[in-house]
Design an enzyme around this catalytic site. Structure first.
Site, PDB file in Angstrom:
ATOM      1  N   GLU A  35      37.489  44.340  41.950  1.00 55.25           N
ATOM      2  CA  GLU A  35      38.121  43.530  40.497  1.00 55.25           C
ATOM      3  C   GLU A  35      39.453  44.319  40.171  1.00 55.25           C
ATOM      4  O   GLU A  35      39.524  45.375  40.253  1.00 55.25           O
ATOM      5  CB  GLU A  35      37.181  43.754  39.516  1.00 55.25           C
TER       6      GLU A  35
ATOM      7  N   LYS B 184      41.792  46.180  38.076  1.00 58.54           N
ATOM      8  CA  LYS B 184      41.731  47.315  36.996  1.00 58.54           C
ATOM      9  C   LYS B 184      43.060  47.102  36.033  1.00 58.54           C
ATOM     10  O   LYS B 184      44.208  47.383  36.412  1.00 58.54           O
ATOM     11  CB  LYS B 184      41.711  48.596  37.518  1.00 58.54           C
TER      12      LYS B 184
ATOM     13  N   PHE C 104      35.487  40.625  32.085  1.00 58.84           N
ATOM     14  CA  PHE C 104      34.924  41.045  33.265  1.00 58.84           C
ATOM     15  C   PHE C 104      33.411  41.251  33.269  1.00 58.84           C
ATOM     16  O   PHE C 104      32.769  41.537  34.250  1.00 58.84           O
ATOM     17  CB  PHE C 104      35.497  42.048  33.826  1.00 58.84           C
TER      18      PHE C 104
END
Ligand code: AMP
Length: 572
Positions: free
Chosen positions: A246, A248, A337
């Site tokens: 993912e 950051k 997220f």
């Protein structure tokens, strides 16, 4: 049985004298033993210098000038007399102690607590005056010593050196007989970071009650944290199966609680930050397709085209006034997220893929509310490719997240289910660390009259103590250097705080209550007899060539880099 406030004051005086964390825990534990159930949560808050849990956002809203007025009114002195004394002593508690106290006090803890809350509830026109009257009424019934602690709690300047973890340790000793049971309390605290609730639950329902503490909408959950590594290959060792890579984002972590029309945002410190981000709140109302959830994301500044901007830009949004104006001046968006709660069910025990799927289902993306960009990888090459693309987009790196069946949301824990990999590591520049300022050395020459260096510490989360790692003297701008003594003044204490562990030859000119967190860039970790970080055989770890990067007001001292992280890095 009513617990007298004078009893609490006696314990606080004892706590102020001790210089060891363990003694502090023993004193608190024996006090909790005799606390009536009705008052135990209040005592827990008071010992932290608070009147409620931080997240509740309940403040007395009194400044020292108002407290001076209340002391004047209660002691029938002129304001001038009190102000002069206060200026000389520099301590509001000492001032109150000097002027108040011609009575034999009969105040109960509950009465003091109730009066504090009455003061906190007043707002709007004329409230300042009413607050002063209420405090003055309370002070009229205080002994000198009681007045000292009442005024300190009112202003939020009580510094006993007790932290949330110290209270948990003491509760474990009192109610289970064993300090080791703290692990169970800590687990509950991660889901319910409210020492008052924990104290009341263990006192009334024991460990069984503690184990059944669950997520409550509106009460923040300690955020899950990521591990750091020194080599990208380690990701594969730690996450053998599928890896979710993912982006950051470098911004501010946010935990969003949605309950019907009510939306509350919490920061990483679990403070209510809703008022800072009205634009995000408005947009969430349009984009989240459920009326009942807890979701998490990172708030980042963007340019008009939606490109990511550096973290520093976001600092302009930290304001009390002109908040709306700045929603236009400094546009932001949130990258979501995670999801921790949905339709009255906790999602903490669901695995990553289930949580991501649930999150995707409830979010209708817009420019301001987006899902964190992500890809699922089977090998490190894929992760590395995603990492490079993320850097091109202006991210600071990636998070590699486990997709295994046990990839649950580990509240308040830095586990291997999340691993961060940042640009700095890949360039082999050494990493940054979040350290707690615990002391300062006076400057010489060009820096005389200012601080020459700060003594910085990591947090040892197993022992609930702060262990020194380095002396920080570079990276400050001239303005930062000039402002330091003023900025740190409120945290100065007369001796080493009980939870700070320092070598006996490490004698800073000033000690601070561990409150301020700084981000520090370092070049190497070595062993040194001067520092106490993860100390073994008289030698702790030390950080060489530390440089200040920035202040981290978003982090609590207990959220600083841990001694264990430094130890792991030095082995890796
Ligand atoms: P650090 O502050 O360096 O320990 O990195 C962890 C932080 O990265 C988290 O606390 C989040 O604030 C932030 N972050 C940014 N993007 C993500 C993401 N996709 N997943 C989890 N955390 C993220």
């Amino acid at each position: 049985m009513m617990l007298q406030f004078s009893e609490v004051v006696k314990v606080f005086e004892e706590l102020e004298k001790v210089s060891s964390g363990n003694k502090m825990r023993v004193i608190l534990a024996s006090f909790f033993k005799n606390c009536p159930l009705k008052s135990i949560d209040k005592v827990a808050y008071f010992s932290l210098g608070q009147i409620a849990s931080k997240y509740e956002d309940i403040n007395t809203g009194m400044a020292d000038k108002m407290v001076v007025k209340a002391i004047a009114s209660a002691s029938k002195n002129s304001e001038e007399v009190i102000t002069n004394y206060y200026k000389k002593s520099g301590d509001i508690g000492e001032t109150a102690e000097h002027f108040i106290g011609n009575v034999k006090s009969k105040l109960s803890v509950d009465a003091v607590f109730d009066q504090f809350h009455k003061i906190a509830k007043l707002s709007g026109a004329g409230s300042q005056y009413k607050k002063i009257i209420l405090l003055s009424d309370l002070l009229k019934n205080c002994s000198s010593k009681e007045a000292k602690y009442v005024t300190k709690i009112i202003l939020g300047t009580l510094r006993l050196g007790v932290g949330d973890m110290t209270v948990l340790d003491s509760l474990a000793i009192t109610f289970t007989g064993k300090k080791e049971n703290k692990k169970i309390l800590e687990h509950a605290y991660n889901i319910c970071p409210d020492v008052g609730v924990i104290a009341k639950t263990i006192a009334s329902k024991g460990i069984k009650g503690i184990k059944s503490i669950d997520v409550v909408l509106g009460r923040p959950i300690q955020m899950m944290l990521a591990q750091r590594i020194s080599n990208i290959q380690i990701i594969k060792e730690k996450i053998p199966g599928k890896i979710a890579a993912e982006e950051k984002y470098d911004g501010e972590r946010v935990q969003i609680h949605i309950s019907g029309k009510k939306i509350v945002l919490f920061s990483r410190r679990l403070e209510n930050t809703t008022h800072q981000f009205p634009d995000i709140v408005r947009e969430l109302k349009k984009t989240i397709k459920t009326k009942n959830c807890i979701i998490e994301g990172e708030i980042v500044p963007i340019d008009p085209k939606g490109n990511l901007l550096p973290f520093q830009t976001l600092m302009q949004r930290k304001r009390k006034y002109e908040v709306e104006k700045y929603t236009k001046k400094v546009p932001i968006c949130v990258y979501l997220f995670d999801i921790l709660f949905l339709n009255n069910k906790s999602f903490l025990r669901r695995n990553y893929l289930e949580r991501r799927e649930a999150l995707e289902k409830i979010v209708k993306e817009s420019k301001i509310v987006q899902l964190a960009k992500q890809t699922i990888c089977n090998d490190i090459e894929c992760v590395e490719e995603f990492f490079n693309k993320s850097l091109e987009r202006g991210c600071e790196g990636i998070l590699a997240k486990s997709c295994a069946t046990d990839s649950v949301y580990q509240a308040g824990t830095r586990g291997w289910n999340w691993i961060k990999w940042k640009r700095e590591y890949s360039k082999e520049l050494i990493d940054t660390f979040d350290l707690v300022v615990v002391g300062a050395f006076h400057g010489r020459g060009r820096r005389s009259g200012k601080y020459g260096a700060l003594l910085c510490a990591v947090y040892n989360d197993e022992q609930d103590q702060f262990e020194t790692l380095c002396k920080l003297g570079s990276g400050f701008t001239d303005v930062q250097l000039a402002e330091l003594p003023k900025k740190m003044k409120q945290y100065v204490v007369s001796k080493k705080p009980a939870r700070v562990i320092a070598n006996k030859d490490m004698n800073p000119d000033v000690w601070f209550e561990p409150k301020v967190v700084v981000e520090v860039l370092g070049a190497e970790i070595t062993r040194s007899p001067m520092h106490t970080c993860a100390e073994k055989e008289g030698r702790g770890f030390a950080l060489r060539f530390p440089r200040l990067v920035r202040y981290r007001p978003d982090k609590k001292p207990e959220q600083a880099t841990t001694a264990r992280e430094i130890k792991n890095l030095s082995i890796a």
